[in-house]
Design an enzyme around this catalytic site. Sequence first.
Site, PDB file in Angstrom:
ATOM      1  N   ASN A 180      37.297  36.858  47.726  1.00 14.49           N
ATOM      2  CA  ASN A 180      36.902  35.565  48.282  1.00 14.49           C
ATOM      3  C   ASN A 180      38.074  34.599  48.134  1.00 14.49           C
ATOM      4  OD1 ASN A 180      34.298  36.486  48.848  1.00 14.49           O
ATOM      5  ND2 ASN A 180      33.583  35.981  46.788  1.00 14.49           N
ATOM      6  N   HIS A 226      40.927  37.140  41.987  1.00 15.52           N
ATOM      7  CA  HIS A 226      40.116  38.225  41.453  1.00 15.52           C
ATOM      8  C   HIS A 226      39.642  39.116  42.587  1.00 15.52           C
ATOM      9  CE1 HIS A 226      37.591  34.659  42.075  1.00 15.52           C
ATOM     10  NE2 HIS A 226      36.591  35.468  42.402  1.00 15.52           N
TER      11      HIS A 226
HETATM   12  P1  AMP Z   1      34.010  34.064  43.408  1.00 18.09           P
HETATM   13  O1  AMP Z   1      32.759  33.410  43.907  1.00 18.09           O
HETATM   14  O2  AMP Z   1      34.579  35.080  44.350  1.00 18.09           O
HETATM   15  O3  AMP Z   1      35.036  33.050  42.968  1.00 18.09           O
HETATM   16  O4  AMP Z   1      33.580  34.915  42.158  1.00 18.09           O
HETATM   17  C1  AMP Z   1      33.524  34.434  40.864  1.00 18.09           C
HETATM   18  C2  AMP Z   1      32.707  35.419  40.095  1.00 18.09           C
HETATM   19  O5  AMP Z   1      32.955  35.205  38.726  1.00 18.09           O
HETATM   20  C3  AMP Z   1      31.208  35.319  40.310  1.00 18.09           C
HETATM   21  O6  AMP Z   1      30.702  36.555  40.808  1.00 18.09           O
HETATM   22  C4  AMP Z   1      30.667  35.000  38.919  1.00 18.09           C
HETATM   23  O7  AMP Z   1      29.443  35.637  38.651  1.00 18.09           O
HETATM   24  C5  AMP Z   1      31.770  35.517  38.039  1.00 18.09           C
HETATM   25  N1  AMP Z   1      31.901  34.908  36.724  1.00 18.09           N
HETATM   26  C6  AMP Z   1      31.980  33.581  36.450  1.00 18.09           C
HETATM   27  N2  AMP Z   1      32.118  33.392  35.131  1.00 18.09           N
HETATM   28  C7  AMP Z   1      32.151  34.611  34.557  1.00 18.09           C
HETATM   29  C8  AMP Z   1      32.273  35.089  33.219  1.00 18.09           C
HETATM   30  N3  AMP Z   1      32.427  34.255  32.181  1.00 18.09           N
HETATM   31  N4  AMP Z   1      32.243  36.431  33.010  1.00 18.09           N
HETATM   32  C9  AMP Z   1      32.091  37.274  34.034  1.00 18.09           C
HETATM   33  N5  AMP Z   1      31.984  36.896  35.319  1.00 18.09           N
HETATM   34  C10 AMP Z   1      31.997  35.585  35.577  1.00 18.09           C
END
Ligand code: AMP
Length: 115
Positions: free
Chosen positions: A88, A101
């Site tokens: 994303n 990521h």
């Molecule tokens: P995006 O929306 O592509 O920026 O994805 C961010 C992702 O990070 C989401 O799927 C969240 O669930 C995940 N996320 C946020 N904080 C954490 C955390 N502390 N540990 C694991 N995943 C996380």
Amino acid sequence: MSDCIFCKIAQKEIPSTVVYEDEQVVAFRDLQPQAPEHVLVIPKKHVESVLGLQQEDKDLAAHILVDVLPEIAKQLGVDASGFRLVVNTGKDGQQTVKHLHFHLLGGRSMQWPPG
Ligand code: AMP
């Protein structure tokens, strides 16, 4: 970056379930999994998005794609069944964490097109 949640995860200041780690990369389970297997693969170095990658990051980007993602897919047991990689990016891409990521999603059949 001091206020970046994924930098804090990479530095072990925030706990996560790590499934892979090397000098340059860490991969951990997403807190809100969208599939039976949902892992986030990040460079330890802070890069804001895929558009933040610089010429000097070519080896890092290749390492993630060529070495790390296939290794994790194998480890999760989704290399034969298949999986989805999602990066994303920006506002329309619904990027919520401003640290590059790769979502690796697997363990079920995916829908296409995405919503
Ligand atoms: P995006 O929306 O592509 O920026 O994805 C961010 C992702 O990070 C989401 O799927 C969240 O669930 C995940 N996320 C946020 N904080 C954490 C955390 N502390 N540990 C694991 N995943 C996380």
